[in-house]
Design a protein around this motif. Sequence first.
Motif, PDB file in Angstrom:
ATOM      1  N   THR A  54       0.845  -1.190   0.000  1.00 54.41           N
ATOM      2  CA  THR A  54       0.000   0.000   0.000  1.00 54.41           C
ATOM      3  C   THR A  54       0.882   1.242   0.000  1.00 54.41           C
ATOM      4  OG1 THR A  54      -1.725  -1.163   1.253  1.00 54.41           O
ATOM      5  CG2 THR A  54      -1.816   1.244   1.230  1.00 54.41           C
ATOM      6  N   PRO A  55       0.775   2.104  -1.004  1.00 53.48           N
ATOM      7  CA  PRO A  55       1.619   3.311  -1.029  1.00 53.48           C
ATOM      8  C   PRO A  55       1.462   4.107   0.264  1.00 53.48           C
ATOM      9  CG  PRO A  55       0.462   3.047  -3.111  1.00 53.48           C
ATOM     10  CD  PRO A  55      -0.109   2.023  -2.183  1.00 53.48           C
ATOM     11  N   LEU A  56       2.578   4.494   0.852  1.00 54.02           N
ATOM     12  CA  LEU A  56       2.534   5.209   2.115  1.00 54.02           C
ATOM     13  C   LEU A  56       2.241   6.690   1.890  1.00 54.02           C
ATOM     14  CD1 LEU A  56       5.455   3.624   4.143  1.00 54.02           C
ATOM     15  CD2 LEU A  56       3.103   2.849   3.839  1.00 54.02           C
ATOM     16  N   GLU A  57       1.373   7.204   2.735  1.00 54.20           N
ATOM     17  CA  GLU A  57       0.976   8.600   2.624  1.00 54.20           C
ATOM     18  C   GLU A  57       1.982   9.504   3.334  1.00 54.20           C
ATOM     19  OE1 GLU A  57      -3.071   8.884   3.942  1.00 54.20           O
ATOM     20  OE2 GLU A  57      -3.766   7.336   2.541  1.00 54.20           O
ATOM     21  N   GLU A  64       2.621  -5.622   8.574  1.00 52.59           N
ATOM     22  CA  GLU A  64       1.386  -4.959   8.151  1.00 52.59           C
ATOM     23  C   GLU A  64       1.688  -3.706   7.338  1.00 52.59           C
ATOM     24  OE1 GLU A  64      -2.708  -2.985   9.987  1.00 52.59           O
ATOM     25  OE2 GLU A  64      -1.301  -4.012  11.327  1.00 52.59           O
ATOM     26  N   LEU A  65       2.705  -2.961   7.740  1.00 52.48           N
ATOM     27  CA  LEU A  65       3.048  -1.732   7.034  1.00 52.48           C
ATOM     28  C   LEU A  65       3.486  -2.014   5.603  1.00 52.48           C
ATOM     29  CD1 LEU A  65       3.481   1.376   7.264  1.00 52.48           C
ATOM     30  CD2 LEU A  65       5.842   0.880   7.944  1.00 52.48           C
ATOM     31  N   PHE A  66       4.283  -3.061   5.403  1.00 54.84           N
ATOM     32  CA  PHE A  66       4.838  -3.345   4.089  1.00 54.84           C
ATOM     33  C   PHE A  66       4.004  -4.314   3.257  1.00 54.84           C
ATOM     34  CE2 PHE A  66       8.497  -1.458   6.097  1.00 54.84           C
ATOM     35  CZ  PHE A  66       9.124  -0.794   5.062  1.00 54.84           C
ATOM     36  N   GLU A  95       0.355   4.935  12.688  1.00 56.79           N
ATOM     37  CA  GLU A  95       0.658   4.120  13.871  1.00 56.79           C
ATOM     38  C   GLU A  95       1.786   3.142  13.562  1.00 56.79           C
ATOM     39  OE1 GLU A  95      -2.901   2.136  14.980  1.00 56.79           O
ATOM     40  OE2 GLU A  95      -4.025   3.968  15.409  1.00 56.79           O
ATOM     41  N   LEU A  96       1.681   2.488  12.422  1.00 53.21           N
ATOM     42  CA  LEU A  96       2.682   1.487  12.054  1.00 53.21           C
ATOM     43  C   LEU A  96       4.029   2.132  11.750  1.00 53.21           C
ATOM     44  CD1 LEU A  96       0.423  -0.686   9.724  1.00 53.21           C
ATOM     45  CD2 LEU A  96       1.148  -1.256  12.057  1.00 53.21           C
ATOM     46  N   ALA A  97       4.014   3.304  11.150  1.00 52.42           N
ATOM     47  CA  ALA A  97       5.258   4.004  10.849  1.00 52.42           C
ATOM     48  C   ALA A  97       5.989   4.415  12.117  1.00 52.42           C
ATOM     49  CB  ALA A  97       4.974   5.233   9.979  1.00 52.42           C
TER      50      ALA A  97
END
Length: 403
Positions: free
Chosen positions: A63-66, A174-176, A187-189
């Motif tokens: 998912t592209p990170l904002e 989950e982040l990647f 939160e994950l970042a």
Amino acid sequence: MAERVARMMPALRTAEAAERPAPAEPPGATRCPYLVVRDPESVWDVLHRPADFSPANALVAVTPLEGPALRVLQRVGFALPPVLASNDTGTHSGIRKVVAGFFTPATVTAMEPRIRELARQAAGNAAHQLHRSGHTDLVQTVAAFPPAVVMLELLGLPVRDLEALKRWGLDSMELFWGWPDGERQLELALSAAEFYVWLRRLVAESVDAPGRNLFKLLAEHGLSRTEMCSLGYFLLIAGQETTTQLISTTLFRLLEGATPMGWKEAASEAGARSAVRHVLATESSVPTWRRVAAHDTSLGGQQVPAGAEILLELSGNQITGGGAPADPSPHAEAGRGPSSGLIFGSGIHRCLGAKLAELEASVMVQEAAAALPGIQLRDHEPEWIRHLSFQAPRTVSVMNGPD
């Protein structure tokens, strides 16, 4: 700034990339933007043609990170240059050789007594909790922590902050590989940034530490601190969290009665090993992996354009409707079929910890089944981790069975 972020953090997509369609969608979505390769022969072919099918996208965030999440990572200097799993350059073989030195067959075999000691301690703790409260979660009491201890000890690194390491691993997965919305990404970042700062300190400490350890040897090989952090970030996750997930799934399926052997049989070495291999072949903790076409090429007689994102099904993919793997390919007789090779990848990027993971899972399952002979599932429908490339039950809640 965006170009600099893209260069320094190749495993992340920049905020500007959010305008493009995400390269995967949550379970239940009607469209899969990947070219999904299910046939074992074709999967093997892709993995053995790294010049045609690059691993460069293997660690790119699904998912592209904002912007807010990216800024959190930028503030701590988070950078993941390609070093091992996503490295398609000539430096890969030398780096892999250094890391492989920690996973030789002799080293793995020598770790078995330690693995069994940790397994018996964990199973004993589960039995104690079961006796005290009438129920326990085998993910937390049995599966979670021994693989982390084994990985750190094997790499010559200090065993500490295990609870944080487990949390960081799940959050980074989950982040990647998940589909977090903007709020969850933030939160994950924050968790990933915390992990990266911890890792950077560990690398600095290890380079100057006495004795043999992974980061010290990588420094001697010529890797920079940033490159060592990049390698360590995913190795310390994949090297233990995927094993925890394999153990968790095996325990759950055994207790559910979904394996050819039963819980009682799993208390033997042969039974536990068979149970683990059954789960590996049907529902591995790493069901898929990614590649990208480096240029216009072909696969199985079909044209594949340059830049095409490819999803390789390894075992038990639930995300794109794959399920159990197809019949073994002709390579199976040579030890390269789904039952032995493709589950852990194949070719120059095959998982270095394959033998260790199978040994750990077998020993953990055996000791749990031996120490907890009369248990049964308390929750038959637990929540599952279902990311693009990782899957396992989050809990395996059990209780004593009827006398």
